[in-house]
Design a protein around this motif. Structure first.
Motif, PDB file in Angstrom:
ATOM      1  N   ALA A   1      30.081  13.926  26.956  1.00  0.00           N
ATOM      2  CA  ALA A   1      29.407  15.228  26.936  1.00  0.00           C
ATOM      3  C   ALA A   1      28.890  15.625  28.308  1.00  0.00           C
ATOM      4  CB  ALA A   1      28.254  15.200  25.932  1.00  0.00           C
ATOM      5  N   LEU A   2      28.750  14.635  29.212  1.00  0.00           N
ATOM      6  CA  LEU A   2      28.245  14.900  30.563  1.00  0.00           C
ATOM      7  C   LEU A   2      29.341  14.657  31.606  1.00  0.00           C
ATOM      8  CD1 LEU A   2      24.736  13.249  30.141  1.00  0.00           C
ATOM      9  CD2 LEU A   2      25.266  15.696  30.137  1.00  0.00           C
ATOM     10  N   GLY A   3      30.546  15.049  31.242  1.00  0.00           N
ATOM     11  CA  GLY A   3      31.648  14.980  32.188  1.00  0.00           C
ATOM     12  C   GLY A   3      32.161  13.583  32.474  1.00  0.00           C
ATOM     13  N   GLY A   4      31.891  12.642  31.587  1.00  0.00           N
ATOM     14  CA  GLY A   4      32.356  11.274  31.784  1.00  0.00           C
ATOM     15  C   GLY A   4      31.543  10.496  32.792  1.00  0.00           C
ATOM     16  N   ALA A   5      30.386  11.007  33.162  1.00  0.00           N
ATOM     17  CA  ALA A   5      29.545  10.327  34.160  1.00  0.00           C
ATOM     18  C   ALA A   5      28.882   9.099  33.555  1.00  0.00           C
ATOM     19  CB  ALA A   5      28.477  11.289  34.684  1.00  0.00           C
ATOM     20  N   GLN A   6      28.582   8.116  34.425  1.00  0.00           N
ATOM     21  CA  GLN A   6      27.816   6.958  33.994  1.00  0.00           C
ATOM     22  C   GLN A   6      26.344   7.348  33.926  1.00  0.00           C
ATOM     23  OE1 GLN A   6      28.900   3.843  36.856  1.00  0.00           O
ATOM     24  NE2 GLN A   6      29.938   2.784  35.191  1.00  0.00           N
TER      25      GLN A   6
END
Length: 338
Positions: free
Chosen positions: A216-221
């Motif tokens: 949901a957050l662009g695939g960010a860690q």
């Protein structure tokens, strides 16, 4: 400095060996000369008897010097070997302890950073705009809450987004609706951060999830922190929903592992890492594979050991103030020279 001491010991051993070798060669030549002298004295008969005695003594002295040279060579070789072993161990201990301290410092820095995140989530969950978004969720209240979250995000650049979910687990507001479209209306009731956030006992409690990627957050860690939003923002108020805050993990953690104070030569031969409780690599100064498990073998909270031609130094997180940490490790792997 320790490398210089070891190099000096090895140079001394090599130079001494070379000089003793030169002495041995001279003694061999002297012995040959003594033997030839005795042969010539014998050939000269009575006239050569006096010279034969001198030649014999010359041979005896040569034998004594050769024996002394052999003893000296053995003693120096033994001492040089012990000096070399002691020097290598001293160098290993010095580097191991130093890198273990650096490992502890790296994990302490991230813990201090994450402690602040635990403070943030508990504080913001009592903000009137956040409370009203789940206590009296009118369109105006939700719009105001989203604007308030956006204001926070402009000041706290370490976050990707902040979400408010009602008691059913439906996201009703987020701080960056323009960047992360479609967040509002998502049902997050099955996520760890929502379930554990709703289960917190009081406003003093919070939960934190391990590092994970968020689609949901662009695939960010992200490192996700959450706590319940309580009635009227009271410490013991009934839980009305959950505030979830998403820490932008990768750039912050990368700065920490790459910011460890190493010399240029050390940096070329070391890898600085942060490992989670299962020893999964969650940050590294060099490239790493997603989900990589590092074969750490800790025997104490802070220490080092040799594995083949590598020195592994590590430190378990000590936590910070009221933040106990998640059992993470700072770890430095360095190559040992031959």
């Amino acid at each position: 400095m320790h490398d210089d001491i070891l190099k000096l010991a090895l140079d001394l051993s090599r130079t001494t060996g070379e000089k003793i070798g030169s002495i041995d060669k001279i003694m061999v030549k002297t012995q040959i000369l003594s033997m030839n002298a005795r042969l010539e004295a014998a050939r000269a008969g009575t006239a050569g008897k006096s010279f034969a005695i001198v030649a014999q003594e010359m041979g005896n002295v040569t034998d004594e010097v050769s024996a002394l040279s052999a003893d000296l060579h053995a003693a120096i070789s033994d001492n040089a070997t012990r000096i070399e072993a002691a020097g290598r161990q001293m160098m290993l201990d010095f580097r191991g302890k130093r890198f273990a301290d650096m490992s502890r410092n790296a994990v302490e820095i991230i813990d201090r950073n994450l402690y602040e995140r635990s403070c943030d989530v508990r504080w913001w969950a009592t903000d009137s705009a956040v409370v009203n978004a789940v206590q009296t969720p009118s369109p105006d209240a939700l719009e105001h809450a989203s604007g308030r979250l956006g204001t926070i995000l402009r000041s706290y650049t370490v976050y990707l987004d902040l979400w408010i979910a009602d008691r059913r687990g439906v996201v009703v507001a987020n701080g960056r609706p323009d960047r992360y479209r479609g967040v509002v209306g998502q049902n997050v009731s099955n996520t760890e951060w929502f379930r554990k956030g709703m289960a917190t006992v009081s406003g003093d409690d919070f939960i934190v999830c391990d590092i994970d990627r968020s689609n949901a957050l662009g695939g960010a860690q992200v490192a996700t922190y959450a706590t319940a939003i309580r009635a009227d923002g009271q410490e013991r108020g009934a839980p009305l929903g959950v505030l979830g805050i998403f820490f932008d993990w990768e750039p912050q953690a990368t700065d920490i592992v790459r910011g460890v104070s190493l010399s240029e030569a050390e940096a070329r031969n070391t890898r600085v890492m942060l490992l989670n409780a299962n020893h999964r690599v969650i940050a590294s100064s060099t490239a790493f594979s997603e989900g990589e498990i590092y074969p750490l073998m800790p025997t104490e909270p802070c220490g080092y050991y040799q594995r083949g031609k590598k020195l592994v130094s590590y430190a378990l997180t000590p936590g910070y103030e009221t933040y106990k940490g998640l059992g993470w490790y700072g770890c430095i792997e360095s190559k040992l020279s031959d």
